[in-house]
Design a protein around this motif. Structure first.
Motif, PDB file in Angstrom:
ATOM      1  N   ASN A 121       0.811  -1.220   0.000  1.00 24.29           N
ATOM      2  CA  ASN A 121       0.000   0.000   0.000  1.00 24.29           C
ATOM      3  C   ASN A 121       0.844   1.269   0.000  1.00 24.29           C
ATOM      4  O   ASN A 121       0.354   2.339  -0.382  1.00 24.29           O
ATOM      5  N   LEU A 122       2.106   1.160   0.425  1.00 21.03           N
ATOM      6  CA  LEU A 122       2.982   2.328   0.432  1.00 21.03           C
ATOM      7  C   LEU A 122       3.480   2.685  -0.970  1.00 21.03           C
ATOM      8  O   LEU A 122       3.880   3.825  -1.220  1.00 21.03           O
ATOM      9  N   LEU A 123       3.450   1.711  -1.899  1.00 17.74           N
ATOM     10  CA  LEU A 123       4.100   1.884  -3.202  1.00 17.74           C
ATOM     11  C   LEU A 123       3.113   2.359  -4.262  1.00 17.74           C
ATOM     12  O   LEU A 123       2.896   1.704  -5.285  1.00 17.74           O
ATOM     13  N   SER A 124       2.528   3.485  -4.031  1.00 15.05           N
ATOM     14  CA  SER A 124       1.491   3.980  -4.941  1.00 15.05           C
ATOM     15  C   SER A 124       2.068   4.640  -6.186  1.00 15.05           C
ATOM     16  O   SER A 124       1.344   4.848  -7.163  1.00 15.05           O
ATOM     17  N   THR A 125       3.368   4.972  -6.186  1.00 14.72           N
ATOM     18  CA  THR A 125       3.964   5.670  -7.330  1.00 14.72           C
ATOM     19  C   THR A 125       4.759   4.736  -8.231  1.00 14.72           C
ATOM     20  O   THR A 125       5.523   5.199  -9.083  1.00 14.72           O
ATOM     21  N   ILE A 126       4.573   3.451  -8.076  1.00 12.02           N
ATOM     22  CA  ILE A 126       5.358   2.462  -8.816  1.00 12.02           C
ATOM     23  C   ILE A 126       5.062   2.559 -10.314  1.00 12.02           C
ATOM     24  O   ILE A 126       3.939   2.879 -10.723  1.00 12.02           O
ATOM     25  N   CYS A 130      -4.991  -2.597  -6.281  1.00 11.77           N
ATOM     26  CA  CYS A 130      -4.804  -1.167  -6.023  1.00 11.77           C
ATOM     27  C   CYS A 130      -3.463  -0.698  -6.576  1.00 11.77           C
ATOM     28  O   CYS A 130      -3.362   0.400  -7.137  1.00 11.77           O
ATOM     29  N   LEU A 131      -2.435  -1.552  -6.437  1.00 12.76           N
ATOM     30  CA  LEU A 131      -1.112  -1.214  -6.957  1.00 12.76           C
ATOM     31  C   LEU A 131      -1.145  -1.081  -8.479  1.00 12.76           C
ATOM     32  O   LEU A 131      -0.531  -0.172  -9.055  1.00 12.76           O
ATOM     33  N   CYS A 132      -1.871  -1.985  -9.138  1.00  9.45           N
ATOM     34  CA  CYS A 132      -1.922  -1.984 -10.602  1.00  9.45           C
ATOM     35  C   CYS A 132      -2.848  -0.908 -11.154  1.00  9.45           C
ATOM     36  O   CYS A 132      -2.832  -0.662 -12.365  1.00  9.45           O
ATOM     37  N   ARG A 133      -3.626  -0.282 -10.302  1.00 11.05           N
ATOM     38  CA  ARG A 133      -4.478   0.822 -10.743  1.00 11.05           C
ATOM     39  C   ARG A 133      -3.748   2.152 -10.702  1.00 11.05           C
ATOM     40  O   ARG A 133      -4.299   3.176 -11.097  1.00 11.05           O
ATOM     41  N   GLY A 134      -2.523   2.148 -10.224  1.00 12.49           N
ATOM     42  CA  GLY A 134      -1.788   3.391 -10.055  1.00 12.49           C
ATOM     43  C   GLY A 134      -1.677   4.181 -11.341  1.00 12.49           C
ATOM     44  O   GLY A 134      -1.524   3.631 -12.442  1.00 12.49           O
ATOM     45  N   ALA A 135      -1.736   5.478 -11.208  1.00 11.22           N
ATOM     46  CA  ALA A 135      -1.735   6.352 -12.385  1.00 11.22           C
ATOM     47  C   ALA A 135      -0.397   6.342 -13.110  1.00 11.22           C
ATOM     48  O   ALA A 135      -0.328   6.739 -14.280  1.00 11.22           O
ATOM     49  N   ASN A 136       0.672   5.894 -12.422  1.00 11.37           N
ATOM     50  CA  ASN A 136       2.006   5.908 -13.037  1.00 11.37           C
ATOM     51  C   ASN A 136       2.425   4.551 -13.591  1.00 11.37           C
ATOM     52  O   ASN A 136       3.468   4.453 -14.234  1.00 11.37           O
ATOM     53  N   SER A 171      -4.655   0.343 -15.214  1.00 11.85           N
ATOM     54  CA  SER A 171      -3.943   1.628 -15.211  1.00 11.85           C
ATOM     55  C   SER A 171      -4.050   2.306 -16.573  1.00 11.85           C
ATOM     56  O   SER A 171      -3.749   1.705 -17.606  1.00 11.85           O
ATOM     57  N   PRO A 172      -4.435   3.562 -16.616  1.00 15.34           N
ATOM     58  CA  PRO A 172      -4.536   4.266 -17.912  1.00 15.34           C
ATOM     59  C   PRO A 172      -3.179   4.527 -18.541  1.00 15.34           C
ATOM     60  O   PRO A 172      -3.113   4.842 -19.740  1.00 15.34           O
TER      61      PRO A 172
END
Length: 439
Positions: free
Chosen positions: A91-96, A119-125, A148-149
């Motif tokens: 959960n800490l790695l949202s900018t991966i 949630c990790l794979c939905r990250g915007a980056n 993720s877009p």
């Protein structure tokens, strides 16, 4: 001390240093600290089931949150059932930006772990997602993983789906535009129609496919959909067979390059390719059956002047047959392939294939491509194991020669010592004769 530009320090540490050296550089001065931390924490390789490393890493990132943006790539291997400390760390790695998931039995994971991964794979980056050896994957799971877009690089290697009805559950939460795609036999037929429906393949530049060429696939549809953008194509023609001496109840699937196959792979066409510059093909079959297939495949390209590199990897069976390399060489000698810069043939030897057979096939290929060899385009390489064996043999011969030389030198030294002693005794006798009073 003269100060280097900070940009130069960042570039050197980021591109040139290994992790142990970067740890030492972090202690040098303040200017070295930030780029060294970025190098150290750029990629994390986590193995589930080991509690202490997760606790330590979670503690470091919680106390120093400024390190989190440095983490760009994460690889998770599910060696065992994840511990309770896995979810807070993920959960800490949202900018991966890149995630690799390996060795997962999907339905055996807890809902908390799966939700954290989604949630990790939905990250915007997130731009790169790679799944390897994942079992019992559902259509809903695939849809949530590619949400993720920013996703452009997708690889599904050795993925087993829960059932063939997985396609009915596939949907797009966000429209994605892929530029790199890697698929295997188990996922081509299920996912390519889904990608086509979502319009995800029109900008793909790199495609890697490992496919069982005896089975009907939608691979041609994938190639046609990406024809206007595809630059690199890598085809690995694998196959599975059941040994004839095993019955259906005990049959097991094996991969073997030495199975006698009597027909070439399914026909593929590159006719619509307008930007293809690199083609790599690995063939696990008898070389005598693929020359015509290769000629038809490469000859089908209507814009061959864009093709710069062709790399062929051929695995030889115990008794290689005769291959018509001349037919292939005549095709590439044509003016429409004048842009070709590299033609590389790699021959890999099966354990039962003799070195003599390997050398003969290489000699036949080199002779057929003599003109391209003189122009510096053609390269022919044999099995590296063969080279290693020869290298080991040469080293053993050199060691034996050195030992023989040392023995000879030892014998010569002993002979020299004996001669010196005799000369000394003769000198003493001469002196005694000259001076009889010298006792």
């Amino acid at each position: 001390m003269a100060r280097f530009p900070q940009e130069l320090v960042d570039q050197i540490i980021d591109n040139q240093l290994d992790i142990p050296t970067a740890k030492s550089c972090a202690l040098v001065c303040r200017a070295f600290l930030r780029p060294s931390q970025a190098r150290i924490f750029h990629h994390l390789d986590c193995i589930m089931g080991f509690q202490e490393p997760f606790l330590r890493l979670h503690g470091i990132l919680s106390e120093s949150p400024h390190l989190i943006p440095h983490i760009q790539s994460l690889s998770i291997r599910f060696h065992q059932t994840p511990s309770v400390h896995t979810v807070p760390l993920i959960n800490l790695l949202s900018t991966i930006r890149s995630v690799s998931l390996q060795d997962i039995f999907w339905t055996a994971q807890s809902a908390e772990v799966l939700d954290a991964i989604y949630c990790l794979c939905r990250g915007a980056n997130l731009s790169s997602l790679r799944l390897s050896h994942v079992v019992e994957l559902s259509g809903e799971a695939v849809s949530r993983l590619v949400a993720s877009p920013a996703l452009t690089d997708l690889a599904l290697s050795s993925v087993r789906f829960a059932n063939t009805a997985v396609v009915d559950c596939l949907s797009f939460q966000n429209k994605i535009h892929l530029t790199s795609l890697e698929l295997t036999t188990s996922s081509i037929n299920l996912l390519v129609p889904w990608f086509l429906k979502g319009g995800c393949l029109s900008g793909v530049r790199h495609v890697t496919c490992s496919w069982d060429f005896r089975k009907e696939t939608t691979l041609q549809s994938l190639l046609d959909a990406s024809a206007t953008s595809l630059e690199e194509l890598h085809l690995d023609t694998t196959f599975e067979c059941t040994p004839p001496d095993l019955n259906a109840s005990s049959a097991r699937l094996i991969d073997s390059p030495v199975t006698a196959l009597r027909r070439p792979p399914q026909n593929l066409s590159l006719a619509r390719m307008a930007t293809l510059s690199s083609l790599a093909v690995k063939l696990l079959l008898h070389p005598g059956s693929f020359a015509t297939w290769l000629v038809e495949l490469i000859g089908s390209q209507t814009s061959p002047n864009t093709l710069r590199t062709i790399i062929l990897t051929v695995i030889l069976p115990p008794k290689p047959g005769v291959t018509d390399w001349v037919l292939f060489a005549q095709l590439l000698d044509q003016e429409r392939f004048s842009g070709l810069q590299i033609l590389e043939l790699k021959f890999e030897r099966d354990a039962r294939t003799s070195y003599e057979a390997l050398e003969k096939v290489m000699a036949d290929a080199s002779h057929a491509f003599a003109r391209l060899m003189l122009s510096g385009v053609f390269q022919c390489r044999g099995d590296e194991n063969n080279d290693n064996d020869e290298g080991e043999g040469e080293e053993e011969e050199e060691e034996e020669e050195e030992e023989e030389e040392e023995e000879d030198e030892g014998e010569r030294d002993e002979e020299d010592e004996d001669e010196d002693e005799e000369e000394e005794e003769e000198g003493k006798e001469d002196k005694a004769e000259e001076d009889p009073w010298n006792i």
